[in-house]
Design an enzyme around this catalytic site. Sequence first.
Site, PDB file in Angstrom:
ATOM      1  CG  ASP A 261      -1.888   1.151   1.225  1.00 45.63           C
ATOM      2  OD1 ASP A 261      -2.977   0.982   0.665  1.00 45.63           O
ATOM      3  OD2 ASP A 261      -1.557   2.224   1.786  1.00 45.63           O
TER       4      ASP A 261
ATOM      5  CG  ASN B  44      -4.733  10.957  -5.781  1.00 47.93           C
ATOM      6  OD1 ASN B  44      -4.056  11.181  -6.776  1.00 47.93           O
ATOM      7  ND2 ASN B  44      -5.475   9.883  -5.660  1.00 47.93           N
TER       8      ASN B  44
ATOM      9  CG  HIS C  69      -7.691  12.818  -9.174  1.00 49.48           C
ATOM     10  ND1 HIS C  69      -7.744  11.841  -8.208  1.00 49.48           N
ATOM     11  CD2 HIS C  69      -8.622  13.743  -8.824  1.00 49.48           C
ATOM     12  CE1 HIS C  69      -8.680  12.133  -7.320  1.00 49.48           C
ATOM     13  NE2 HIS C  69      -9.232  13.282  -7.673  1.00 49.48           N
TER      14      HIS C  69
ATOM     15  CG  ASP D 188      -4.185   8.573 -12.748  1.00 48.91           C
ATOM     16  OD1 ASP D 188      -4.596   8.040 -11.698  1.00 48.91           O
ATOM     17  OD2 ASP D 188      -4.944   9.041 -13.628  1.00 48.91           O
TER      18      ASP D 188
ATOM     19  CD  GLU E 143      -4.540   3.852  -1.544  1.00 53.63           C
ATOM     20  OE1 GLU E 143      -4.743   4.173  -0.368  1.00 53.63           O
ATOM     21  OE2 GLU E 143      -5.430   3.895  -2.418  1.00 53.63           O
TER      22      GLU E 143
END
Length: 315
Positions: free
Chosen positions: A187, A195, A200, A204, A231
Amino acid sequence: MNLPQPIETAAAKILVVDDDGFMRMQLRVYLQKEGHRVELATNGEEALTKFAEIKPEVVLLDAVMPVMDGFACCQALMKIYQNPSPLVLMITGLDDEASVDRAFEAGAIDYVTKPIHWAVLRQRVKRLLYQNRLQHQLESVNQMLERLAKVDQLTQLANRRQLELFLDTEWSEAIREQYPFSILLCDIDYFKNYNDHYGHQGGDDCLQQVAKALTRVVHRPKDLAARYGGEEFLIVLPNTDLQGAIHIGEDIQAEITRLAIPHVQSAIADHVTLSIGCASTIPRLGSDWGKLVGAADQYLYEAKAQGRNRLVSGR
């Protein structure tokens, strides 16, 4: 998704096989005028040698020849080259039903009779090429669709569906062979903060960089790296014991540290880090992989509770 290019039927490589020199020259001149590249052979044996050298898309094959006739040559081609099979158009002066049946039984796709009607030959060659290229295009699209069904499009790792199919298969094999089976559940620490700060698109990009790092470390044929959700990433390590899985987990963390992806909103570091839960077992008959994934999830929770950016493991 990049679609295949439109089908073209010009500029094919064609092998003409005929013992009649005048017929060979006629066929070559005509087919070259149509834009095709033409190679010649005088009998079946020579045709087999030429085919191996040039791999033509279509073979125009005379039925009656010395040394090896067209029927025997066609059968040999079909036996040697099966995937895909050669496209053979039989040329024969024998227009009786038995000869036509024999041509198809040998593997020919179509036939024309002598004397050749050039317009008919042109259309049959064109149709063969079109159908063949359409088939290849359909196969390409199907392969693309199959891959899309298995891959997470953002990270290019296995998606959840492929992960579960893989786990089902490998878990069953581990039960049969009684070898260890390990899971790493990873994680990205404080990813929501990441984020919120970088947007975003930045998130990504981070996921993609982490995914590439995982593939650099997890590269054995039997192993699988997958996007588990958001994630989280899950690494499946068949035939790997706990110590081996811990070693791979530590290599993953070292690779992420080496990337040094900036993360100014992290509470523990100035770069992106991973927390990892690691679980291992030897699968038993009647067991399922869900419990092992659940154990890795619990160890991941403990890694976060202990301060993140660490690996916690157990059996």
